[in-house]
Design a protein around this motif. Structure first.
Motif, PDB file in Angstrom:
ATOM      1  N   TYR A  34      -1.600  50.764 -75.239  1.00 23.52           N
ATOM      2  CA  TYR A  34      -1.101  50.307 -73.997  1.00 23.52           C
ATOM      3  C   TYR A  34      -1.950  49.848 -73.003  1.00 23.52           C
ATOM      4  CZ  TYR A  34       2.431  49.900 -70.483  1.00 23.52           C
ATOM      5  OH  TYR A  34       3.157  49.224 -69.411  1.00 23.52           O
ATOM      6  N   GLU A  35      -1.717  48.476 -72.145  1.00 24.51           N
ATOM      7  CA  GLU A  35      -3.026  47.955 -71.392  1.00 24.51           C
ATOM      8  C   GLU A  35      -2.651  48.053 -70.089  1.00 24.51           C
ATOM      9  OE1 GLU A  35      -5.619  47.290 -72.517  1.00 24.51           O
ATOM     10  OE2 GLU A  35      -5.473  47.075 -74.486  1.00 24.51           O
ATOM     11  N   GLY A  36      -1.298  48.563 -69.555  1.00 23.02           N
ATOM     12  CA  GLY A  36      -0.792  48.609 -68.162  1.00 23.02           C
ATOM     13  C   GLY A  36      -1.108  49.708 -67.379  1.00 23.02           C
ATOM     14  N   LEU A  37      -1.597  50.868 -67.618  1.00 26.53           N
ATOM     15  CA  LEU A  37      -1.493  52.149 -67.076  1.00 26.53           C
ATOM     16  C   LEU A  37      -2.120  51.957 -65.636  1.00 26.53           C
ATOM     17  CD1 LEU A  37      -2.414  55.051 -69.524  1.00 26.53           C
ATOM     18  CD2 LEU A  37      -0.020  54.190 -68.380  1.00 26.53           C
ATOM     19  N   ALA A  38      -3.146  51.262 -65.429  1.00 27.67           N
ATOM     20  CA  ALA A  38      -3.774  51.014 -64.023  1.00 27.67           C
ATOM     21  C   ALA A  38      -2.985  50.435 -62.896  1.00 27.67           C
ATOM     22  CB  ALA A  38      -5.182  50.034 -64.093  1.00 27.67           C
ATOM     23  N   SER A  39      -1.827  49.624 -63.616  1.00 34.68           N
ATOM     24  CA  SER A  39      -1.034  48.998 -62.462  1.00 34.68           C
ATOM     25  C   SER A  39       0.272  50.017 -62.212  1.00 34.68           C
ATOM     26  CB  SER A  39      -0.276  47.800 -63.013  1.00 34.68           C
ATOM     27  OG  SER A  39      -1.378  47.104 -63.223  1.00 34.68           O
ATOM     28  N   VAL A  40       0.650  51.169 -62.648  1.00 33.98           N
ATOM     29  CA  VAL A  40       1.656  52.156 -62.621  1.00 33.98           C
ATOM     30  C   VAL A  40       1.571  52.856 -61.542  1.00 33.98           C
ATOM     31  CG1 VAL A  40       3.044  53.887 -63.700  1.00 33.98           C
ATOM     32  CG2 VAL A  40       1.994  52.277 -65.095  1.00 33.98           C
ATOM     33  N   PRO A  41       2.597  52.641 -60.515  1.00 30.85           N
ATOM     34  CA  PRO A  41       2.274  53.505 -59.085  1.00 30.85           C
ATOM     35  C   PRO A  41       2.374  54.935 -59.415  1.00 30.85           C
ATOM     36  CG  PRO A  41       4.318  52.422 -59.122  1.00 30.85           C
ATOM     37  CD  PRO A  41       3.673  52.066 -60.525  1.00 30.85           C
ATOM     38  N   PHE A  42       1.770  55.724 -58.412  1.00 33.61           N
ATOM     39  CA  PHE A  42       2.145  57.240 -58.628  1.00 33.61           C
ATOM     40  C   PHE A  42       3.675  57.525 -58.691  1.00 33.61           C
ATOM     41  CE2 PHE A  42      -2.433  57.761 -57.346  1.00 33.61           C
ATOM     42  CZ  PHE A  42      -2.921  58.442 -58.304  1.00 33.61           C
ATOM     43  N   TYR A  43       4.007  58.463 -59.398  1.00 34.83           N
ATOM     44  CA  TYR A  43       5.194  58.807 -59.326  1.00 34.83           C
ATOM     45  C   TYR A  43       5.854  59.314 -58.161  1.00 34.83           C
ATOM     46  CZ  TYR A  43       9.966  60.167 -60.805  1.00 34.83           C
ATOM     47  OH  TYR A  43      11.415  60.369 -60.708  1.00 34.83           O
ATOM     48  N   ASN A  44       7.064  58.633 -57.737  1.00 35.42           N
ATOM     49  CA  ASN A  44       7.679  58.901 -56.528  1.00 35.42           C
ATOM     50  C   ASN A  44       9.339  58.946 -56.802  1.00 35.42           C
ATOM     51  OD1 ASN A  44       8.971  58.743 -53.948  1.00 35.42           O
ATOM     52  ND2 ASN A  44       7.200  58.102 -52.945  1.00 35.42           N
ATOM     53  N   GLU A  45       9.856  59.802 -56.653  1.00 32.07           N
ATOM     54  CA  GLU A  45      11.468  59.924 -56.906  1.00 32.07           C
ATOM     55  C   GLU A  45      12.011  58.719 -56.013  1.00 32.07           C
ATOM     56  OE1 GLU A  45      15.086  63.052 -57.516  1.00 32.07           O
ATOM     57  OE2 GLU A  45      13.086  63.682 -56.773  1.00 32.07           O
ATOM     58  N   ASP A  46      11.444  58.474 -54.855  1.00 32.66           N
ATOM     59  CA  ASP A  46      12.137  57.392 -54.011  1.00 32.66           C
ATOM     60  C   ASP A  46      11.867  56.024 -54.648  1.00 32.66           C
ATOM     61  OD1 ASP A  46      12.895  59.425 -52.235  1.00 32.66           O
ATOM     62  OD2 ASP A  46      11.057  58.961 -50.854  1.00 32.66           O
ATOM     63  N   LEU A  47      11.117  55.889 -55.628  1.00 33.86           N
ATOM     64  CA  LEU A  47      11.015  54.559 -56.192  1.00 33.86           C
ATOM     65  C   LEU A  47      11.608  54.606 -57.546  1.00 33.86           C
ATOM     66  CD1 LEU A  47       7.007  54.143 -55.983  1.00 33.86           C
ATOM     67  CD2 LEU A  47       8.495  53.136 -54.416  1.00 33.86           C
ATOM     68  N   ASP A  48      12.071  55.576 -57.883  1.00 35.58           N
ATOM     69  CA  ASP A  48      12.646  55.816 -59.332  1.00 35.58           C
ATOM     70  C   ASP A  48      13.958  55.684 -59.093  1.00 35.58           C
ATOM     71  OD1 ASP A  48      13.151  56.038 -61.804  1.00 35.58           O
ATOM     72  OD2 ASP A  48      12.461  58.202 -62.052  1.00 35.58           O
ATOM     73  N   VAL A  49      14.560  54.562 -58.591  1.00 39.22           N
ATOM     74  CA  VAL A  49      16.020  54.184 -58.486  1.00 39.22           C
ATOM     75  C   VAL A  49      16.466  53.093 -59.486  1.00 39.22           C
ATOM     76  CG1 VAL A  49      17.521  53.331 -56.743  1.00 39.22           C
ATOM     77  CG2 VAL A  49      15.762  54.673 -55.940  1.00 39.22           C
ATOM     78  N   GLU A  50      17.431  53.284 -59.948  1.00 35.76           N
ATOM     79  CA  GLU A  50      18.020  52.357 -60.998  1.00 35.76           C
ATOM     80  C   GLU A  50      18.007  50.913 -60.578  1.00 35.76           C
ATOM     81  OE1 GLU A  50      21.538  51.690 -64.311  1.00 35.76           O
ATOM     82  OE2 GLU A  50      21.194  53.892 -63.258  1.00 35.76           O
ATOM     83  N   GLY A  51      17.481  49.812 -61.146  1.00 37.80           N
ATOM     84  CA  GLY A  51      17.659  48.856 -60.597  1.00 37.80           C
ATOM     85  C   GLY A  51      16.387  48.270 -59.709  1.00 37.80           C
ATOM     86  N   GLN A  52      15.715  49.377 -59.391  1.00 40.55           N
ATOM     87  CA  GLN A  52      14.570  49.324 -58.446  1.00 40.55           C
ATOM     88  C   GLN A  52      13.348  49.696 -58.754  1.00 40.55           C
ATOM     89  OE1 GLN A  52      16.002  50.484 -54.470  1.00 40.55           O
ATOM     90  NE2 GLN A  52      17.656  49.416 -54.808  1.00 40.55           N
TER      91      GLN A  52
END
Length: 186
Positions: free
Chosen positions: A38-56
Motif C-alpha cells: 500500500y502506497e498511500g499511508l503518508a496521505s491519510v489524516p490522523f484519525y478524528n471521529e469528526d472526519l469519519d462521517v459517512e459520505g465525508q
C-alpha cells in the motif's frame, strides 16, 4: 483464486529496510498469494471521529479502507520509533478499525514483521502492533510474527529477498496468512 495480502509499511522512507522487507515478502510469496504494498499511508489524516462521517470520509482514508476491504489478509511491517509502533501504522489501524466491531480488519488474518538495527528487531513495536490489531478485531497470527534484528549491515549490500534466511521467514509469514483463509474457503 489468489489470496490478496495488503501490506502496510511503517516507515515512509523509500529505501528503508522495512520497505525492502515488504518488497521481499512480495517477491517470495508462494503461488496463490499476492502481496500488495500500500502506497498511500503518508496521505491519510490522523484519525478524528469528526472526519469519519459517512459520505465525508477523507479520500485517503476511504482509499485505505477500500484497499483493506479488497484484501483477504493484512501484513504490517514495522520499524520501532521510540520503543513503539510508528504513528503512521497506528493511524492506519485506527481508520481500519472503524466503525467499531465492523471495521475492515474485523476477523481478517493479520501478521506483523518488525525490523530494527538492534538485535531485538523492534520487538516492542511488533508486540504493540499485534496488540492493536487484536483490539481492532483482526485475527492476529501470533505464531508467525517475526522480528528482524542485527541484519541491517547485510541488507546494505543484499536485498532481503536475496538473503536466504530472511526470504524463507517472509515466505513462511505470507504462506501462513494465506493458509489462515483455507478453512473459510473450503
Amino acid at each position: 483464486m489468489s489470496t490478496k495480502v495488503l501490506t502496510l509499511v511503517g516507515s515512509l522512507r523509500g529505501a528503508s529496510v522495512n520497505r525492502k522487507l515488504a518488497e521481499a515478502a512480495a517477491a517470495v510469496a508462494p503461488e496463490g498469494a499476492e502481496v500488495i504494498l500500500y502506497e498511500g499511508l503518508a496521505s491519510v489524516p490522523f484519525y478524528n471521529e469528526d472526519l469519519d462521517v459517512e459520505g465525508q470520509v477523507p479520500a485517503a482514508a476511504a482509499a485505505l479502507r477500500e484497499a483493506a476491504g479488497e484484501a483477504d489478509a493484512v501484513l504490517f511491517v514495522t520499524p520501532e520509533y521510540n520503543g513503539t509502533t510508528p504513528a503512521v501504522l497506528t493511524n492506519a489501524i485506527d481508520w481500519l478499525s472503524r466503525p467499531f466491531g465492523a471495521g475492515a480488519l474485523k476477523d481478517m488474518p493479520a501478521a506483523v514483521v518488525s525490523a530494527s538495527p538492534s538485535g531485538f528487531g523492534a520487538q516492542w513495536a511488533n508486540d504493540n502492533t499485534r496488540k492493536a490489531l487484536g483490539v481492532a478485531g483482526a485475527k492476529v497470527l501470533e505464531d508467525v510474527s517475526i522480528t528482524v534484528g542485527g541484519r541491517f549491515e547485510v541488507f546494505a549490500g543484499t536485498h532481503p529477498k536475496d538473503h536466504a534466511e530472511t526470504a524463507t521467514e517472509l515466505a513462511g509469514v505470507v504462506s501462513a496468512l494465506a493458509g489462515a483463509l483455507e478453512p473459510a474457503n473450503a
